[in-house]
Design a protein around this motif. Sequence first.
Motif, PDB file in Angstrom:
ATOM      1  N   PRO A  88       0.798  -1.221   0.000  1.00 33.65           N
ATOM      2  CA  PRO A  88       0.000   0.000   0.000  1.00 33.65           C
ATOM      3  C   PRO A  88       0.833   1.273   0.000  1.00 33.65           C
ATOM      4  O   PRO A  88       1.324   1.705   1.034  1.00 33.65           O
ATOM      5  N   GLU A  89       1.001   1.868  -1.170  1.00 35.89           N
ATOM      6  CA  GLU A  89       1.658   3.167  -1.292  1.00 35.89           C
ATOM      7  C   GLU A  89       0.790   4.016  -2.202  1.00 35.89           C
ATOM      8  O   GLU A  89       0.293   3.526  -3.206  1.00 35.89           O
ATOM      9  N   ALA A  90       0.630   5.297  -1.862  1.00 39.04           N
ATOM     10  CA  ALA A  90      -0.199   6.147  -2.709  1.00 39.04           C
ATOM     11  C   ALA A  90       0.165   7.610  -2.541  1.00 39.04           C
ATOM     12  O   ALA A  90       0.711   8.013  -1.514  1.00 39.04           O
ATOM     13  N   VAL A  91      -0.136   8.376  -3.576  1.00 39.21           N
ATOM     14  CA  VAL A  91       0.038   9.821  -3.553  1.00 39.21           C
ATOM     15  C   VAL A  91      -1.338  10.457  -3.418  1.00 39.21           C
ATOM     16  O   VAL A  91      -2.226  10.194  -4.228  1.00 39.21           O
ATOM     17  N   LEU A  92      -1.515  11.249  -2.372  1.00 41.80           N
ATOM     18  CA  LEU A  92      -2.756  11.999  -2.194  1.00 41.80           C
ATOM     19  C   LEU A  92      -2.662  13.290  -3.002  1.00 41.80           C
ATOM     20  O   LEU A  92      -1.747  14.085  -2.810  1.00 41.80           O
ATOM     21  N   VAL A  93      -3.616  13.494  -3.916  1.00 39.67           N
ATOM     22  CA  VAL A  93      -3.640  14.707  -4.721  1.00 39.67           C
ATOM     23  C   VAL A  93      -4.382  15.778  -3.931  1.00 39.67           C
ATOM     24  O   VAL A  93      -5.570  15.642  -3.653  1.00 39.67           O
ATOM     25  N   ARG A  94      -3.679  16.835  -3.549  1.00 37.70           N
ATOM     26  CA  ARG A  94      -4.257  17.827  -2.642  1.00 37.70           C
ATOM     27  C   ARG A  94      -4.723  19.109  -3.314  1.00 37.70           C
ATOM     28  O   ARG A  94      -5.596  19.798  -2.785  1.00 37.70           O
ATOM     29  N   ALA A  95      -4.120  19.472  -4.455  1.00 36.49           N
ATOM     30  CA  ALA A  95      -4.552  20.729  -5.081  1.00 36.49           C
ATOM     31  C   ALA A  95      -4.178  20.758  -6.558  1.00 36.49           C
ATOM     32  O   ALA A  95      -3.151  20.217  -6.965  1.00 36.49           O
ATOM     33  N   LEU A  96      -5.044  21.386  -7.345  1.00 34.86           N
ATOM     34  CA  LEU A  96      -4.829  21.581  -8.777  1.00 34.86           C
ATOM     35  C   LEU A  96      -4.936  23.053  -9.113  1.00 34.86           C
ATOM     36  O   LEU A  96      -5.648  23.803  -8.447  1.00 34.86           O
ATOM     37  N   GLU A  97      -4.209  23.423 -10.165  1.00 31.23           N
ATOM     38  CA  GLU A  97      -4.429  24.725 -10.788  1.00 31.23           C
ATOM     39  C   GLU A  97      -5.406  24.477 -11.932  1.00 31.23           C
ATOM     40  O   GLU A  97      -5.054  23.836 -12.920  1.00 31.23           O
ATOM     41  N   PRO A  98      -6.653  24.954 -11.822  1.00 34.93           N
ATOM     42  CA  PRO A  98      -7.677  24.614 -12.809  1.00 34.93           C
ATOM     43  C   PRO A  98      -7.310  25.146 -14.192  1.00 34.93           C
ATOM     44  O   PRO A  98      -6.990  26.324 -14.339  1.00 34.93           O
ATOM     45  N   THR A  99      -7.348  24.276 -15.206  1.00 29.38           N
ATOM     46  CA  THR A  99      -7.064  24.709 -16.577  1.00 29.38           C
ATOM     47  C   THR A  99      -8.129  24.246 -17.563  1.00 29.38           C
ATOM     48  O   THR A  99      -8.315  24.868 -18.594  1.00 29.38           O
ATOM     49  N   HIS A 100      -8.808  23.148 -17.271  1.00 34.72           N
ATOM     50  CA  HIS A 100      -9.789  22.586 -18.192  1.00 34.72           C
ATOM     51  C   HIS A 100     -11.164  22.487 -17.521  1.00 34.72           C
ATOM     52  O   HIS A 100     -11.267  21.999 -16.400  1.00 34.72           O
ATOM     53  N   GLY A 101     -12.200  22.924 -18.240  1.00 31.25           N
ATOM     54  CA  GLY A 101     -13.567  22.744 -17.757  1.00 31.25           C
ATOM     55  C   GLY A 101     -13.916  23.589 -16.547  1.00 31.25           C
ATOM     56  O   GLY A 101     -14.630  23.147 -15.657  1.00 31.25           O
ATOM     57  N   ALA A 176       6.487  25.614  -6.222  1.00 31.61           N
ATOM     58  CA  ALA A 176       6.914  26.829  -5.537  1.00 31.61           C
ATOM     59  C   ALA A 176       6.112  28.030  -6.023  1.00 31.61           C
ATOM     60  O   ALA A 176       5.948  28.248  -7.224  1.00 31.61           O
ATOM     61  N   GLY A 177       5.582  28.787  -5.071  1.00 30.77           N
ATOM     62  CA  GLY A 177       4.926  30.043  -5.399  1.00 30.77           C
ATOM     63  C   GLY A 177       3.545  29.938  -6.005  1.00 30.77           C
ATOM     64  O   GLY A 177       2.955  30.958  -6.339  1.00 30.77           O
ATOM     65  N   SER A 178       3.007  28.724  -6.170  1.00 31.91           N
ATOM     66  CA  SER A 178       1.675  28.614  -6.767  1.00 31.91           C
ATOM     67  C   SER A 178       0.621  29.236  -5.854  1.00 31.91           C
ATOM     68  O   SER A 178       0.662  29.062  -4.642  1.00 31.91           O
ATOM     69  N   ARG A 179      -0.340  29.938  -6.453  1.00 33.22           N
ATOM     70  CA  ARG A 179      -1.406  30.514  -5.642  1.00 33.22           C
ATOM     71  C   ARG A 179      -2.573  29.552  -5.525  1.00 33.22           C
ATOM     72  O   ARG A 179      -3.617  29.878  -4.952  1.00 33.22           O
ATOM     73  N   PHE A 180      -2.422  28.334  -6.059  1.00 36.24           N
ATOM     74  CA  PHE A 180      -3.519  27.376  -6.018  1.00 36.24           C
ATOM     75  C   PHE A 180      -3.306  26.289  -4.970  1.00 36.24           C
ATOM     76  O   PHE A 180      -4.052  25.328  -4.924  1.00 36.24           O
ATOM     77  N   LEU A 181      -2.299  26.444  -4.111  1.00 29.78           N
ATOM     78  CA  LEU A 181      -2.060  25.480  -3.040  1.00 29.78           C
ATOM     79  C   LEU A 181      -3.184  25.543  -2.011  1.00 29.78           C
ATOM     80  O   LEU A 181      -3.828  26.582  -1.843  1.00 29.78           O
ATOM     81  N   SER A 182      -3.417  24.409  -1.319  1.00 29.54           N
ATOM     82  CA  SER A 182      -4.444  24.417  -0.282  1.00 29.54           C
ATOM     83  C   SER A 182      -3.974  25.227   0.924  1.00 29.54           C
ATOM     84  O   SER A 182      -4.769  25.817   1.635  1.00 29.54           O
ATOM     85  N   ARG A 183      -2.660  25.235   1.142  1.00 33.45           N
ATOM     86  CA  ARG A 183      -2.060  26.040   2.205  1.00 33.45           C
ATOM     87  C   ARG A 183      -0.669  26.430   1.744  1.00 33.45           C
ATOM     88  O   ARG A 183      -0.055  25.718   0.967  1.00 33.45           O
TER      89      ARG A 183
END
Length: 188
Positions: A88-101, A176-183
């Motif tokens: 059991p290993e996994a990457v939790l996806v926490r934030a996206l920069e919306p580009t589509h839809g 680095a520097g993204s304004r779309f991070l959850s924190r």
Amino acid sequence: MTLTGEFFARSVHDVAPELVGSTLLVDGVGGRIVEVEAYDHEDPASHGYGGLTSRNRSMFGPPGHAYVYRSYGIHWCLNLVCGEDGVPEAVLVRALEPTHGLDRMRERRGLDEPRLLCAGPGRLCQALGVTGEQDGLPLDEPPFELYPPETGAQIVRGPRVGISRAADLPWRYGEAGSRFLSRALRSA
DNA sequence: CACAGGATATACT
DNA sequence: GTATATCCTGTGA
């Protein structure tokens, strides 16, 4: 060219930072991944730590598949399974920069502000329409699309969010520097 | 800032 | 069986 099982069939600690900057779409809706966290099989904060259950079954399956779980009884969270089959290993996806839809995200989230559409694992799933129905599905087939970064992202790492066990491990990766991070995330 | 909301797992009785 | 903690977010103070 999409990322396939081969890409995920490695240590989650190698895969997680490489996912930052890649593009994730679900049914054509999504964006650039700007924040992820790694969970491995020896990690007390991981769902897989306590062994196989009906909820975390997908985490023990082959890499390159989705593990979607319900968090706090309310939200859905999307993980990308890594490592070898049965571990059991996994990457939790926490934030996206919306580009589509963007319009469909706004519809599902009931919000206009792009910065808040996908900033957080629960928000992201709501915006992309991810639910338990996608649990266990392969990431290289519809509705999923996953593309490697077009330009290298500058990665910063730091401690993970919202956990009490193994909270000191710096297994959260962000652009680095993204304004779309959850924190906010400063290098650690 | 505090806190409700409520599924799932684990640790107790 | 009952209690407690949890990979969170929206709302209202």
